[in-house]
Structure formats: C-alpha cells, structure tokens
Write a protein that holds these residues in place. Structure first.
Motif, PDB file in Angstrom:
ATOM      1  N   TYR A  13       0.883  -1.167   0.000  1.00 13.58           N
ATOM      2  CA  TYR A  13       0.000   0.000   0.000  1.00 13.58           C
ATOM      3  C   TYR A  13       0.918   1.213   0.000  1.00 13.58           C
ATOM      4  O   TYR A  13       1.649   1.418   0.972  1.00 13.58           O
ATOM      5  N   LYS A  16       4.399   1.041   1.702  1.00 16.88           N
ATOM      6  CA  LYS A  16       4.497   0.011   2.743  1.00 16.88           C
ATOM      7  C   LYS A  16       4.143  -1.374   2.214  1.00 16.88           C
ATOM      8  O   LYS A  16       3.078  -1.559   1.618  1.00 16.88           O
ATOM      9  N   VAL A  18       2.841  -4.797   3.102  1.00 12.82           N
ATOM     10  CA  VAL A  18       2.113  -5.361   4.251  1.00 12.82           C
ATOM     11  C   VAL A  18       1.988  -6.880   4.158  1.00 12.82           C
ATOM     12  O   VAL A  18       1.674  -7.536   5.148  1.00 12.82           O
ATOM     13  N   HIS A  37       0.001 -10.901  15.145  1.00  7.79           N
ATOM     14  CA  HIS A  37      -0.346  -9.676  15.873  1.00  7.79           C
ATOM     15  C   HIS A  37      -1.264  -8.783  15.033  1.00  7.79           C
ATOM     16  O   HIS A  37      -1.437  -9.019  13.829  1.00  7.79           O
ATOM     17  N   ASN A  38      -1.801  -7.748  15.636  1.00 12.81           N
ATOM     18  CA  ASN A  38      -2.585  -6.772  14.873  1.00 12.81           C
ATOM     19  C   ASN A  38      -1.717  -6.151  13.808  1.00 12.81           C
ATOM     20  O   ASN A  38      -0.592  -5.749  14.092  1.00 12.81           O
ATOM     21  N   GLY A  39      -2.209  -6.101  12.601  1.00 10.82           N
ATOM     22  CA  GLY A  39      -1.429  -5.508  11.517  1.00 10.82           C
ATOM     23  C   GLY A  39      -0.457  -6.485  10.871  1.00 10.82           C
ATOM     24  O   GLY A  39       0.355  -6.098  10.030  1.00 10.82           O
ATOM     25  N   ALA A  40      -0.531  -7.780  11.238  1.00 14.23           N
ATOM     26  CA  ALA A  40       0.399  -8.778  10.675  1.00 14.23           C
ATOM     27  C   ALA A  40       0.100  -9.055   9.204  1.00 14.23           C
ATOM     28  O   ALA A  40       0.960  -9.577   8.491  1.00 14.23           O
ATOM     29  N   GLY A  41      -1.123  -8.763   8.775  1.00 14.47           N
ATOM     30  CA  GLY A  41      -1.465  -8.974   7.362  1.00 14.47           C
ATOM     31  C   GLY A  41      -2.526 -10.052   7.130  1.00 14.47           C
ATOM     32  O   GLY A  41      -2.779 -10.440   5.992  1.00 14.47           O
ATOM     33  N   LYS A  42      -3.173 -10.498   8.199  1.00 11.56           N
ATOM     34  CA  LYS A  42      -4.147 -11.592   8.080  1.00 11.56           C
ATOM     35  C   LYS A  42      -5.340 -11.195   7.199  1.00 11.56           C
ATOM     36  O   LYS A  42      -5.711 -11.920   6.277  1.00 11.56           O
ATOM     37  N   THR A  43      -5.911 -10.027   7.496  1.00  5.22           N
ATOM     38  CA  THR A  43      -7.082  -9.593   6.724  1.00  5.22           C
ATOM     39  C   THR A  43      -6.697  -9.322   5.273  1.00  5.22           C
ATOM     40  O   THR A  43      -7.439  -9.669   4.347  1.00  5.22           O
ATOM     41  N   THR A  44      -5.526  -8.739   5.075  1.00  6.96           N
ATOM     42  CA  THR A  44      -5.072  -8.465   3.702  1.00  6.96           C
ATOM     43  C   THR A  44      -4.940  -9.771   2.924  1.00  6.96           C
ATOM     44  O   THR A  44      -5.364  -9.860   1.762  1.00  6.96           O
TER      45      THR A  44
HETATM   46  P1  ADP Z   1      -4.353  -7.927  10.497  1.00 12.29           P
HETATM   47  O1  ADP Z   1      -5.627  -8.443   9.886  1.00 12.29           O
HETATM   48  O2  ADP Z   1      -3.331  -9.003  10.705  1.00 12.29           O
HETATM   49  O3  ADP Z   1      -4.578  -7.136  11.751  1.00 12.29           O
HETATM   50  P2  ADP Z   1      -4.245  -6.216   8.159  1.00 12.29           P
HETATM   51  O4  ADP Z   1      -4.120  -7.104   6.986  1.00 12.29           O
HETATM   52  O5  ADP Z   1      -5.585  -5.616   8.458  1.00 12.29           O
HETATM   53  O6  ADP Z   1      -3.649  -6.929   9.452  1.00 12.29           O
HETATM   54  O7  ADP Z   1      -3.216  -5.004   7.983  1.00 12.29           O
HETATM   55  C1  ADP Z   1      -1.850  -5.181   7.666  1.00 12.29           C
HETATM   56  C2  ADP Z   1      -1.207  -3.823   7.465  1.00 12.29           C
HETATM   57  O8  ADP Z   1      -1.713  -3.266   6.272  1.00 12.29           O
HETATM   58  C3  ADP Z   1      -1.509  -2.832   8.569  1.00 12.29           C
HETATM   59  O9  ADP Z   1      -0.338  -2.095   8.821  1.00 12.29           O
HETATM   60  C4  ADP Z   1      -2.582  -1.964   7.977  1.00 12.29           C
HETATM   61  O10 ADP Z   1      -2.526  -0.665   8.501  1.00 12.29           O
HETATM   62  C5  ADP Z   1      -2.211  -1.966   6.489  1.00 12.29           C
HETATM   63  N1  ADP Z   1      -3.378  -1.793   5.595  1.00 12.29           N
HETATM   64  C6  ADP Z   1      -4.424  -2.635   5.487  1.00 12.29           C
HETATM   65  N2  ADP Z   1      -5.306  -2.197   4.561  1.00 12.29           N
HETATM   66  C7  ADP Z   1      -4.790  -1.036   4.063  1.00 12.29           C
HETATM   67  C8  ADP Z   1      -5.209  -0.091   3.076  1.00 12.29           C
HETATM   68  N3  ADP Z   1      -6.354  -0.270   2.396  1.00 12.29           N
HETATM   69  N4  ADP Z   1      -4.408   0.962   2.827  1.00 12.29           N
HETATM   70  C9  ADP Z   1      -3.235   1.134   3.500  1.00 12.29           C
HETATM   71  N5  ADP Z   1      -2.777   0.291   4.443  1.00 12.29           N
HETATM   72  C10 ADP Z   1      -3.539  -0.785   4.730  1.00 12.29           C
END
Ligand code: ADP
Length: 304
Positions: A13, A16, A18, A37-44
């Motif tokens: 992104y 960065k 991710v 951890h939070n922000g590890a990239g699971k949702t992405t």
């Molecule tokens: P998790 O689900 O493990 O908590 P995420 O996948 O939500 O982690 O996020 C991973 C990283 O990507 C985080 O630092 C988050 O801020 C960043 N991120 C996620 N979506 C976006 C986006 N649409 N634009 C910019 N940064 C993003």
C-alpha cells in the motif's frame, strides 16, 4: 487438490509492504488457522484470496482460478464472515438471509435449513437489533454458508463470544469441514484454535514465519515438553536420580517431580518410566501450548 495456492505473493500500500513474499497452500477440506499480531497482514491475505484486492507481486489461485478475475458463479462458492458482522437492525434474521440468498440465487428452502443449522430457527422472525452478539455472528456464518460454499473465510469469528458460544461456533465449522468445506480462520485466541486447526500459519509483519500442524511446529521450535510424575512414598529421590539423563528434573514436593525434556526423547523416557514399575504412580505429559509456540516464533525468528 489445493483449494488455495499463494505463490510469492506480496502486497504494497503506497510505500508500505504489508504482505511479503508469501507461499501458502491450503488443501481441500483443511481447517487452516492464521495467527499473528494486529497488523500482521491476516485480513489483507484474506482479501487477496477473496479477490477483493490484487497482489502487487505473485499469484493467487483459489479453487483453481485467480479470484480477482473469477466469474460470479465461482465467487458463489466462497463464503466470507468479516471481523465485524453488521446487518441492518430493522431487518429480521430471515429477511437478511433472504436478501443474501437472492444475491447468491439460493432457493428459500435452503436458507431455512441454514437458519436451523446455526441455531437461529426460533429467532428468524425477530429483528436483528434484538439479537445478541453471538446470534449476529451466527447470522454472519449463515450468510456465508448460503450456496454451500467450498471455501469459508472467517476473520476473527469468535471475538466477543462467550466460551460456550465459541464452542458451538467451532462445532459448526467442524461439521462443515467434515462435509468437505475448506476453512481459513484468522484468530487471536491461540489456545482456543489449537485443537480446531489442521494446520496453523504464523504471520509477523506480513511474513509467513511458519506453517504446519501443532506437532510439526513444536518440533521446529525445539521447545521442551514437561513430564510430570507422581511417585510412590519415599521413591521421589531415587526416581529423580534415575531420570536425570533425560533433562532437567525438578522435585516439586515429596511425591511429585517434573522433567523438562526434548520432544525427541519422549518415547525413550516413557519406556524407562514404565520400567520403574510401582515406583511411579501417575504420569502426565504437558506439551507447549500454541501461545508458547507463537511467542517463540515472535521472539526468535526474524522475518527475512
Ligand atoms: P491484520 O488483519 O493481521 O490485523 P491487516 O491485513 O488488516 O492486518 O493489515 C496489515 C497492514 O496493512 C496494517 O499495517 C494496515 O494498517 C495496512 N493496511 C491494510 N489495509 C490497508 C489499506 N487499504 N491501505 C493502506 N494500508 C492498509
């Protein structure tokens, strides 16, 4: 066949990165749990697999196709429960499902059956605003189950649920898995998912540090197991002495001791304990829990 295949997948992104160079295969019918951890990239990663976002590099294959360019009929074979399940409070549970069933072209008989499977049959004609958090989660799962998906994505599905609702939720996932549904679950509740996962993927700062079954991860970490022995009266010192070869022995009291040993030494230890006969009255093997394995990876393994 693999339900999911990620080859060298990265996601950036702006500046960065991710998700970094992730390789992952999820077999059909497998229950894969992603922890990190939070922000590890699971949702992405989930969004990449759902085709909601595209990789900056690498390839994503879900059920044999690229999900970002997949047809709507292929997409109907995927179910997704997002982290926060939000439905319109004024709608009844049955109406919510009817709406999503219409989108997925699923007949009414099918969604009535799903309402019963998730335990919402009696509440189906109540407004969602009267539902508890657990009921909303189950409605979210019902929505994802429409059309008998081959693959279910569940993002933190049990956050905010009490222990008995969590158990019910996982029992439902287990029954789906037995009927061949592949599931990918992200979770923070480590010790809760360890018994529910076929394999566990550990993520740190977008890097997949490890992926395997609990025994595989345990072996990779080299963490010790603990063997607790209850000895016959007056036998504790002689048993402790005879077990010294296996690892550190701690005398806990006049009848109990604990041996810290390597996983690879476990069977030899068990054989030698059996050979002690009546001197040992009881035995308990305590392997590390997933939270210890996770902490080991977080502290000792640096993302490349
Ligand atoms: P998790 O689900 O493990 O908590 P995420 O996948 O939500 O982690 O996020 C991973 C990283 O990507 C985080 O630092 C988050 O801020 C960043 N991120 C996620 N979506 C976006 C986006 N649409 N634009 C910019 N940064 C993003």
């Amino acid at each position: 066949m693999n339900a999911i295949e990620l080859s060298n997948v990265s996601k950036r992104y702006e500046q960065k990165t991710v998700v970094k160079n992730v390789q992952l295969k999820v077999r059909t019918g497998e229950r894969m749990v992603m922890i990190g951890h939070n922000g590890a990239g699971k949702t992405t990663l989930m969004k990449l697999m759902l085709g909601l976002t595209r990789p900056s590099e690498g390839q994503v294959q879900v059920l044999g196709v690229d999900p970002a360019v997949s047809t709507s009929s292929k997409r109907q074979t995927l179910g997704y429960v997002p982290e926060s399940v939000a439905f319109h409070g004024a709608m009844k549970g049955r109406e919510v499902l009817a709406f999503y069933a219409g989108l997925k072209k699923v007949p009414a008989a099918h969604y009535n059956d799903i309402l019963a499977r998730v335990g919402l049959k009696d509440a189906a004609d109540r407004r969602v605003s009267t539902y508890s958090k657990g009921m909303r989660q189950r409605l979210g799962l019902a929505q994802a189950m429409l059309g008998d998906p081959q693959l279910l994505f569940l993002d933190e599905p049990t956050s905010g649920l009490d222990p008995s609702l969590r158990r019910q939720f996982y029992e439902l996932i287990d029954s789906l898995s037995r009927s061949g549904t592949t599931s990918l679950i992200s979770s923070h509740s480590l010790n809760e998912v360890e018994a529910r996962a076929d394999r566990i993927a550990i993520l740190k700062n977008g890097v997949l540090l490890a992926c395997g079954t609990m025994p595989e991860l345990l072996e990779q970490t080299g963490l010790p197991i603990y063997v607790q022995l209850k000895t016959a009266a007056a036998a504790v010192n002689s048993v402790a002495e005879k077990m010294g070869w296996a690892g550190e022995v701690h005398k806990l009291d006049e009848r109990n001791l604990e041996i810290r040993c390597r996983v690879s030494g476990k069977m030899e230890l068990v054989r030698r304990i059996a050979a002690l006969g009546d001197s040992v009255e009881d035995m308990n093997i305590v392997p590390p829990r997933l939270d210890e394995i996770y902490n080991h990876y977080m502290e000792n393994v640096q993302p490349q």
